[in-house]
Design an enzyme around this catalytic site. Structure first.
Site, PDB file in Angstrom:
ATOM      1  N   ARG A  68      -3.087  10.660  -8.939  1.00  0.00           N
ATOM      2  CA  ARG A  68      -3.626  11.197  -7.683  1.00  0.00           C
ATOM      3  C   ARG A  68      -4.853  12.034  -7.998  1.00  0.00           C
ATOM      4  NH1 ARG A  68       0.372   9.867  -4.303  1.00  0.00           N
ATOM      5  NH2 ARG A  68       2.451   9.907  -5.208  1.00  0.00           N
TER       6      ARG A  68
ATOM      7  N   CYS B 278       2.805   8.552  -1.517  1.00  0.00           N
ATOM      8  CA  CYS B 278       1.496   8.020  -1.106  1.00  0.00           C
ATOM      9  C   CYS B 278       1.450   7.806   0.401  1.00  0.00           C
ATOM     10  CB  CYS B 278       1.189   6.707  -1.818  1.00  0.00           C
ATOM     11  SG  CYS B 278       1.005   6.888  -3.592  1.00  0.00           S
TER      12      CYS B 278
HETATM   13  C1  BEZ Z   1       5.085   7.775  -4.530  1.00  0.00           C
HETATM   14  O1  BEZ Z   1       6.098   8.146  -3.978  1.00  0.00           O
HETATM   15  O2  BEZ Z   1       3.999   7.740  -3.941  1.00  0.00           O
HETATM   16  C2  BEZ Z   1       5.157   7.377  -5.980  1.00  0.00           C
HETATM   17  C3  BEZ Z   1       6.199   7.836  -6.736  1.00  0.00           C
HETATM   18  C4  BEZ Z   1       6.285   7.477  -8.047  1.00  0.00           C
HETATM   19  C5  BEZ Z   1       5.327   6.635  -8.606  1.00  0.00           C
HETATM   20  C6  BEZ Z   1       4.283   6.180  -7.837  1.00  0.00           C
HETATM   21  C7  BEZ Z   1       4.177   6.560  -6.518  1.00  0.00           C
END
Ligand code: BEZ
Length: 223
Positions: free
Chosen positions: A137, A60
């Site tokens: 997402r 993110c």
């Molecule tokens: C992330 O790296 O953005 C992420 C990874 C796993 C679950 C939620 C977010």
């Protein structure tokens, strides 16, 4: 790390479940990092609405750095950006502060807090049966009339391409301006495809075998 280590449901979630291309984007008002926002206030310009699983997570963070760096590109296309997650406004603020300090870029587009998931559920950003409240997402391309024109969904462990978001936006705007269709990998400056011919006479009159259904728009004007 295997897939099984990602939060339960992050691969199974059924995003955009209730909404389809052509639907009016559900209106909402919410608190955001830039103040109160209402979706319908964005009528008259394009809007890309993105949801993300959580603040302070690696993928993110890269997405928000990339989006903030591309903000002018969206602006040049008269397109606003808006983001959403279940995290609180204060979490968003702290995250944006960290992003500014660590990556030297200010995220100036609004990030909404949706702790009750009321917006996320309306947009199918979480699966109704999931106990995990993280949004997937999801990306919605909303046109100046407030209509959903394209949408996508990526899992928590794969970040989105800002370039592809801009290309999709360019393609949507190009097909709106003309009467053509955007082919695979279309980029601005390239020709669009014409709509396939509609009558048997057209089909028989076409020069090449595929000309009646696959022709670049500029070929039509040169005939
Ligand atoms: C992330 O790296 O953005 C992420 C990874 C796993 C679950 C939620 C977010």
């Amino acid at each position: 790390m295997t897939n099984h280590e990602f939060p339960a449901g992050s691969e199974r979630a059924a995003p955009c479940a209730g909404l389809r291309i052509g639907d009016l984007a559900p209106d909402f008002s919410a608190r955001s990092t830039t103040g109160d926002v209402r979706l319908s206030d964005y009528r008259g310009r394009w809007l890309v609405l993105v949801s993300h699983p959580a603040d302070f997570t690696p993928v993110c963070t890269t997405e928000f750095v990339a989006l903030a760096r591309a903000a002018e590109e969206f602006e040049r296309r008269d397109c606003a950006l808006m983001a959403l997650s279940v995290d609180s406004l204060f979490s968003h603020f702290a995250w944006l502060r960290m992003i500014r300090d660590r990556f030297g870029i200010e995220v100036r587009f609004p990030i909404i807090e949706d702790p009750t998931l009321v917006i996320a559920r309306a947009y199918g950003m979480v699966a109704p049966q999931d106990s995990d409240s993280a949004t997937v997402r999801a990306t919605f391309f909303i046109d100046p009339e407030g209509v959903i024109r394209a949408m996508s969904c990526y899992p928590a462990n794969v970040g989105r391409s800002t370039q592809e978001m801009i290309r999709t936006l360019d393609a949507l705007q190009a097909v709106d301006e003309g009467t053509g269709l955007a082919p695979a990998n279309w980029e601005p400056g390239e020709s669009l495809l014409r709509h396939p011919r509609a009558t048997l006479e057209d089909v028989f009159a076409a020069d090449g075998q595929a000309d009646w259904f696959l022709q670049h728009a500029e070929q039509e004007s040169s005939r």
